[in-house]
Design a protein around this motif. Structure first.
Motif, PDB file in Angstrom:
ATOM      1  N   ASP A   1       5.629 -66.094  88.355  1.00 40.05           N
ATOM      2  CA  ASP A   1       6.025 -66.065  86.951  1.00 40.05           C
ATOM      3  C   ASP A   1       6.996 -67.166  86.554  1.00 40.05           C
ATOM      4  O   ASP A   1       7.543 -67.129  85.450  1.00 40.05           O
ATOM      5  N   ILE A   2       7.222 -68.140  87.421  1.00 36.62           N
ATOM      6  CA  ILE A   2       8.068 -69.280  87.072  1.00 36.62           C
ATOM      7  C   ILE A   2       7.184 -70.516  87.004  1.00 36.62           C
ATOM      8  O   ILE A   2       6.511 -70.866  87.982  1.00 36.62           O
TER       9      ILE A   2
ATOM     10  N   SER B   1      18.693 -83.823  78.276  1.00 44.07           N
ATOM     11  CA  SER B   1      19.113 -82.537  77.734  1.00 44.07           C
ATOM     12  C   SER B   1      17.972 -81.544  77.948  1.00 44.07           C
ATOM     13  O   SER B   1      16.964 -81.595  77.257  1.00 44.07           O
ATOM     14  N   LEU B   2      18.141 -80.677  78.921  1.00 46.07           N
ATOM     15  CA  LEU B   2      17.093 -79.716  79.284  1.00 46.07           C
ATOM     16  C   LEU B   2      17.487 -78.316  78.838  1.00 46.07           C
ATOM     17  O   LEU B   2      18.674 -77.994  78.773  1.00 46.07           O
ATOM     18  N   PRO B   3      16.512 -77.463  78.585  1.00 48.84           N
ATOM     19  CA  PRO B   3      16.820 -76.068  78.279  1.00 48.84           C
ATOM     20  C   PRO B   3      17.551 -75.418  79.457  1.00 48.84           C
ATOM     21  O   PRO B   3      17.428 -75.859  80.606  1.00 48.84           O
TER      22      PRO B   3
ATOM     23  N   GLY C   1      11.225 -69.307  82.527  1.00 46.59           N
ATOM     24  CA  GLY C   1      11.821 -70.527  83.027  1.00 46.59           C
ATOM     25  C   GLY C   1      10.902 -71.497  83.736  1.00 46.59           C
ATOM     26  O   GLY C   1       9.695 -71.292  83.862  1.00 46.59           O
ATOM     27  N   TRP C   2      11.554 -72.557  84.156  1.00 45.83           N
ATOM     28  CA  TRP C   2      10.904 -73.662  84.844  1.00 45.83           C
ATOM     29  C   TRP C   2      11.601 -73.897  86.163  1.00 45.83           C
ATOM     30  O   TRP C   2      12.829 -73.815  86.257  1.00 45.83           O
ATOM     31  N   ARG C   3      10.843 -74.273  87.154  1.00 45.03           N
ATOM     32  CA  ARG C   3      11.388 -74.730  88.434  1.00 45.03           C
ATOM     33  C   ARG C   3      10.731 -76.084  88.702  1.00 45.03           C
ATOM     34  O   ARG C   3       9.511 -76.173  88.816  1.00 45.03           O
TER      35      ARG C   3
END
Length: 179
Positions: free
Chosen positions: A54-55, A30-32, A3-5
């Motif tokens: 890990d993000i 529209s984001l994942p 994922g992303w933060r």
């Protein structure tokens, strides 16, 4: 990496809201489902609590400067934040916090930092509106980030084999993890 933060740093005053506005506009894209949007009010060292190795993390903050016009945005690295006299992200800012996180081994493996230039004094309490130039820059940056996140997600889920290009995994979205 999971994922992303995306973290918008700012305060409720004038152009210092730039990081928050980028996130507001990014949320319209529209984001994942694995993208988490977080706004923080002048977090100082507490920012470290939001950093995970890990993000993949993107930090966005207003940068007071006279070197570039208000609304100009740019990618930065920790050394640029630390060494620039013409670029300030105020208070116990981003540079010392990220240097501390680096010393503690807490920096994400993938960290991107973006500054949106604001004019000095445009983040004072008497300023309660965002300038049009910073609003324009925030919109441009949010579009660019949405494209980069989508491209990264597409690259991870697309493969070429004997059957051609196809999707690996599910494309259904049952849970939205954006906050």
């Amino acid at each position: 990496m999971s994922g992303w933060r995306v973290i918008g740093i700012g305060s409720p005053f004038g152009d210092d809201r730039a990081g928050w506005v980028v996130l507001e506009q990014l949320a319209q894209h529209s984001l994942p489902e694995n993208v988490e949007l977080i706004t923080l009010d002048r977090p100082g060292p507490d920012l470290i609590n939001w950093l995970e190795r890990d993000i993949k993390t993107i930090l966005i903050d207003a940068a007071q400067t006279t070197a570039f016009p208000a609304g100009h945005w740019m990618p930065l690295d920790i050394d640029q934040l630390d060494s620039s006299e013409d670029l300030s992200s105020h208070g116990f800012g981003l540079a010392p916090t990220l240097k501390l996180a680096q010393a503690l081994g807490s920096l994400p493996h993938q960290l991107r930092i973006f500054g949106i230039c604001i004019a000095p004094r445009s983040s004072q309490p008497e300023h309660n509106t965002l300038s049009s130039s910073v609003m324009t820059g925030a919109g441009q940056l949010s579009t660019r980030l949405a494209e980069q996140i989508a491209a990264d997600s597409d690259a991870r889920y697309t493969a070429t084999g004997s059957g051609g290009v196809g999707s690996i995994g599910s494309s259904s979205r049952s849970d939205c993890s954006r906050r």
